[in-house]
Write a protein that holds these residues in place. Structure first.
Motif, PDB file in Angstrom:
ATOM      1  N   LYS A  87       0.791  -1.249   0.128  1.00 24.82           N
ATOM      2  CA  LYS A  87      -0.216  -0.226  -0.107  1.00 24.82           C
ATOM      3  C   LYS A  87       0.826   0.885   0.091  1.00 24.82           C
ATOM      4  O   LYS A  87       0.807   2.434  -0.815  1.00 24.82           O
ATOM      5  CB  LYS A  87      -1.170  -0.222   1.553  1.00 24.82           C
ATOM      6  N   HIS A  88       1.860   1.064   0.872  1.00 25.56           N
ATOM      7  CA  HIS A  88       3.142   2.327   0.826  1.00 25.56           C
ATOM      8  C   HIS A  88       3.968   2.629  -0.326  1.00 25.56           C
ATOM      9  O   HIS A  88       3.991   4.191  -0.689  1.00 25.56           O
ATOM     10  CB  HIS A  88       3.486   2.722   2.198  1.00 25.56           C
ATOM     11  N   ILE A  89       3.757   1.659  -0.742  1.00 25.54           N
ATOM     12  CA  ILE A  89       4.377   1.263  -2.019  1.00 25.54           C
ATOM     13  C   ILE A  89       3.661   2.481  -3.471  1.00 25.54           C
ATOM     14  O   ILE A  89       4.388   3.246  -4.040  1.00 25.54           O
ATOM     15  CB  ILE A  89       4.826   0.261  -2.565  1.00 25.54           C
ATOM     16  N   ALA A  90       2.879   1.933  -3.065  1.00 25.64           N
ATOM     17  CA  ALA A  90       1.774   2.751  -4.481  1.00 25.64           C
ATOM     18  C   ALA A  90       1.719   4.055  -4.111  1.00 25.64           C
ATOM     19  O   ALA A  90       1.141   4.622  -4.846  1.00 25.64           O
ATOM     20  CB  ALA A  90       0.355   1.971  -4.006  1.00 25.64           C
ATOM     21  N   ARG A 111       5.429 -15.847  -9.904  1.00 19.65           N
ATOM     22  CA  ARG A 111       5.288 -14.826  -8.341  1.00 19.65           C
ATOM     23  C   ARG A 111       5.447 -13.593  -9.287  1.00 19.65           C
ATOM     24  O   ARG A 111       5.366 -12.267  -8.655  1.00 19.65           O
ATOM     25  CB  ARG A 111       7.023 -15.076  -8.218  1.00 19.65           C
ATOM     26  N   GLU A 112       5.524 -13.100 -10.417  1.00 19.80           N
ATOM     27  CA  GLU A 112       5.988 -11.864 -10.929  1.00 19.80           C
ATOM     28  C   GLU A 112       4.664 -12.050 -11.188  1.00 19.80           C
ATOM     29  O   GLU A 112       4.357 -10.511 -10.869  1.00 19.80           O
ATOM     30  CB  GLU A 112       6.385 -11.664 -12.275  1.00 19.80           C
ATOM     31  N   GLU A 113       3.714 -12.622 -11.893  1.00 19.73           N
ATOM     32  CA  GLU A 113       2.056 -11.905 -11.803  1.00 19.73           C
ATOM     33  C   GLU A 113       1.553 -12.002 -10.377  1.00 19.73           C
ATOM     34  O   GLU A 113       0.881 -10.616  -9.765  1.00 19.73           O
ATOM     35  CB  GLU A 113       1.882 -13.037 -12.631  1.00 19.73           C
ATOM     36  N   ALA A 114       2.226 -12.255  -9.668  1.00 23.24           N
ATOM     37  CA  ALA A 114       1.560 -12.257  -8.285  1.00 23.24           C
ATOM     38  C   ALA A 114       1.062 -10.928  -7.987  1.00 23.24           C
ATOM     39  O   ALA A 114       0.898  -9.985  -6.832  1.00 23.24           O
ATOM     40  CB  ALA A 114       1.330 -13.727  -7.092  1.00 23.24           C
ATOM     41  N   ILE A 115       3.257 -10.776  -7.780  1.00 25.70           N
ATOM     42  CA  ILE A 115       3.254  -9.669  -7.122  1.00 25.70           C
ATOM     43  C   ILE A 115       2.098  -8.787  -8.239  1.00 25.70           C
ATOM     44  O   ILE A 115       2.248  -7.389  -7.322  1.00 25.70           O
ATOM     45  CB  ILE A 115       5.078  -9.494  -6.937  1.00 25.70           C
ATOM     46  N   LYS A 116       2.645  -8.115  -8.973  1.00 28.37           N
ATOM     47  CA  LYS A 116       2.258  -7.250  -9.304  1.00 28.37           C
ATOM     48  C   LYS A 116       0.629  -7.402  -8.935  1.00 28.37           C
ATOM     49  O   LYS A 116      -0.160  -5.769  -9.112  1.00 28.37           O
ATOM     50  CB  LYS A 116       2.341  -6.794 -11.212  1.00 28.37           C
ATOM     51  N   LYS A 117      -0.163  -8.355  -9.678  1.00 31.07           N
ATOM     52  CA  LYS A 117      -1.835  -8.270  -8.935  1.00 31.07           C
ATOM     53  C   LYS A 117      -2.253  -7.537  -7.478  1.00 31.07           C
ATOM     54  O   LYS A 117      -2.683  -6.917  -7.520  1.00 31.07           O
ATOM     55  CB  LYS A 117      -2.508  -9.581  -8.918  1.00 31.07           C
ATOM     56  N   LEU A 118      -0.624  -7.686  -6.761  1.00 24.66           N
ATOM     57  CA  LEU A 118      -1.211  -7.345  -4.898  1.00 24.66           C
ATOM     58  C   LEU A 118      -0.901  -5.569  -5.001  1.00 24.66           C
ATOM     59  O   LEU A 118      -2.147  -5.090  -4.264  1.00 24.66           O
ATOM     60  CB  LEU A 118       0.423  -8.289  -4.333  1.00 24.66           C
ATOM     61  N   LEU A 119      -0.076  -5.664  -6.004  1.00 28.34           N
ATOM     62  CA  LEU A 119       0.939  -3.932  -6.027  1.00 28.34           C
ATOM     63  C   LEU A 119      -0.494  -3.487  -6.527  1.00 28.34           C
ATOM     64  O   LEU A 119      -1.383  -1.850  -6.265  1.00 28.34           O
ATOM     65  CB  LEU A 119       1.427  -3.950  -6.761  1.00 28.34           C
ATOM     66  N   ILE A 120      -0.859  -3.591  -7.767  1.00 27.42           N
ATOM     67  CA  ILE A 120      -2.521  -3.291  -8.462  1.00 27.42           C
ATOM     68  C   ILE A 120      -3.962  -2.962  -7.177  1.00 27.42           C
ATOM     69  O   ILE A 120      -4.234  -1.096  -7.173  1.00 27.42           O
ATOM     70  CB  ILE A 120      -2.931  -3.880  -9.638  1.00 27.42           C
ATOM     71  N   ALA A 122      -3.541  -2.611  -4.543  1.00 26.54           N
ATOM     72  CA  ALA A 122      -2.737  -1.645  -3.353  1.00 26.54           C
ATOM     73  C   ALA A 122      -3.170  -0.641  -3.283  1.00 26.54           C
ATOM     74  O   ALA A 122      -2.389   0.432  -2.901  1.00 26.54           O
ATOM     75  CB  ALA A 122      -1.903  -2.250  -3.030  1.00 26.54           C
ATOM     76  N   GLY A 123      -3.099  -0.102  -5.310  1.00 25.37           N
ATOM     77  CA  GLY A 123      -3.357   1.116  -5.349  1.00 25.37           C
ATOM     78  C   GLY A 123      -2.202   2.014  -6.229  1.00 25.37           C
ATOM     79  O   GLY A 123      -2.739   2.537  -7.038  1.00 25.37           O
ATOM     80  N   ALA A 124      -1.188   0.471  -6.457  1.00 24.71           N
ATOM     81  CA  ALA A 124       0.093   1.114  -8.040  1.00 24.71           C
ATOM     82  C   ALA A 124      -1.190   1.634  -9.428  1.00 24.71           C
ATOM     83  O   ALA A 124      -2.545   0.371  -9.562  1.00 24.71           O
ATOM     84  CB  ALA A 124       0.901   0.175  -8.377  1.00 24.71           C
TER      85      ALA A 124
END
Ligand code: ATP
Ligand code: MG
Length: 267
Positions: A87-90, A111-120, A122-124
Motif C-alpha cells: 500500500k505504501h509503495i503504491a 510470482r511476478e504476476e502475483a506481486i503485480k496483482k497485489l500492487l495493483i 493496493a492502488g498502483a
C-alpha cells in the motif's frame, strides 16, 4: 492468525511482520529464501532497538528529495517488499511520480504476476517488469536479476531498491544511477554501495519515506537539491553503526536488558 499475537507481547510488532511474510509465502509472493533474508534483517533490527534512528531519518529525507527531483524515478519491488509494504509503495509512487517495477532474484512468471496483482490491488496504477516486459539486461550481471524493463529500471535516473542484493546495487550504480537502498544491515554490500542507504526496517522506512516525500513536495526543487547535496552516505552509515555501538555499550555496562528500544533518545 495475526490476531493471536497479544498486543502486550514484547515482540508483537516483529511477530506481526513475520505473519505478513508467512502469509505472503502462502500466497506465492514470498520465497523460502526471502523468509531467511528477513531473519538476517531482524537480527540487526533487534540490535538497533527496532526503532527508526536519527541517521535513518536523515537518509530518508535525502531519499525523498532524490525521488522528487528525479526525472525517471523507479521503485523496484521484490516479494518481501510487496508482502510488507504494498500500500505504501503504491502511495509513494503516486506522490513522487515514480514508476513501479517488479524485480525478483528468483524469477517466475507466476510470482511476478502475483506481486503485480497485489500492487495493483493496493492502488498502483501500473506495474512494470513482469514476464516478457523485462526484456532488457543490466550489463555485468549474471543472475536472473539482470533482467529489467526497458521502460523502467534500465532508463531510470533514481532507483529505490528496498532489500536489494549487493551485486545488483553495484551494477546499477556503475550505470550512473542514484540508488536508494533500505537495509537493516549497514555492513552489507548493498548498504555500502548505494548512493543513499536508509538503515531501517522497510516496515517503518517506506511509510516514513512516503510521509517525508509528501512534506518535501511542498518545497522547491532547489531546496530539495540542497538537502541532497548536503547528504553524505558514508558519514550517515558511520552514524548508524555508531548508534548500535553506543546502544550495545550501554546495555553491556549492566549486562541486563529488559526494555526494548526505550533508550534511544540522547544517543
Ligand atoms: P548483500 O547482498 O547486500 O551483501 P546479504 O547477502 O548479506 O547482502 P541478502 O541475503 O542479499 O543479504 O539480503 C538480505 C538483506 O536484507 C540483509 O542485509 C538484511 O539486513 C536485509 N533485510 C531483510 N529484511 C529486512 C527488512 N524488513 N527491512 C530492512 N532490511 C531487511
Ligand atoms: Mg546478497
Amino acid at each position: 492468525m495475526t490476531n493471536k499475537i497479544p498486543p502486550e507481547h514484547p515482540r508483537a510488532e516483529s511477530l506481526r511482520t513475520r505473519e505478513m511474510l508467512i502469509e505472503g509465502f502462502r500466497e506465492g509472493i514470498v520465497t523460502l529464501a526471502g523468509l531467511i533474508a528477513h531473519g538476517r534483517g531482524e537480527a540487526f533490527d533487534y540490535l538497533l532497538g527496532e526503532k527508526t534512528t536519527k541517521p535513518a531519518l536523515k537518509a530518508t529525507e535525502a531519499a525523498a528529495a532524490a525521488m522528487l527531483n528525479a526525472e525517471k524515478g523507479i521503485i523496484s519491488v521484490n516479494g518481501n517488499t510487496a508482502a510488507l509494504a504494498a500500500k505504501h509503495i503504491a502511495e509513494l509512487a503516486k506522490i513522487s511520480k515514480a514508476r513501479i517495477e517488479v524485480n525478483l532474484f528468483y524469477r517466475s512468471l507466476e510470482r511476478e504476476e502475483a506481486i503485480k496483482k497485489l500492487l495493483i490491488e493496493a492502488g498502483a496504477e501500473k506495474v512494470l517488469g513482469a514476464g516478457k516486459d523485462a526484456s532488457a539486461r543490466i550489463p555485468e550481471l549474471s543472475s536472473e536479476r539482470r533482467r529489467v524493463d526497458p521502460h523502467g529500471i534500465l532508463i531510470a535516473d533514481v532507483v529505490l531498491v528496498p532489500l536489494e542484493d549487493g551485486d545488483r546495487t553495484e551494477a546499477l550504480v556503475k550505470m550512473g544511477k542514484k540508488i536508494i537502498a533500505i537495509d537493516l544491515n549497514p555492513l552489507s554490500r548493498t548498504a555500502q554501495k548505494a548512493t543513499i542507504t536508509i538503515v531501517d526496517n522497510v516496515v517503518r522506512a517506506i511509510p516514513k519515506l512516503m510521509e517525508t516525500a509528501e512534506k518535501l513536495k511542498k518545497e522547491s526543487a532547489d531546496k530539495r537539491e540542497k538537502i541532497l547535496q548536503s547528504f553524505d552516505n558514508k558519514k550517515n552509515l558511520s552514524e548508524s553503526i555508531a548508534f548500535t555501538e553506543k546502544r550495545l555499550a550501554k546495555i553491556a555496562k549492566v549486562g541486563e536488558f529488559l526494555v526494548i528500544g526505550e533508550e534511544q533518545d540522547g544517543l
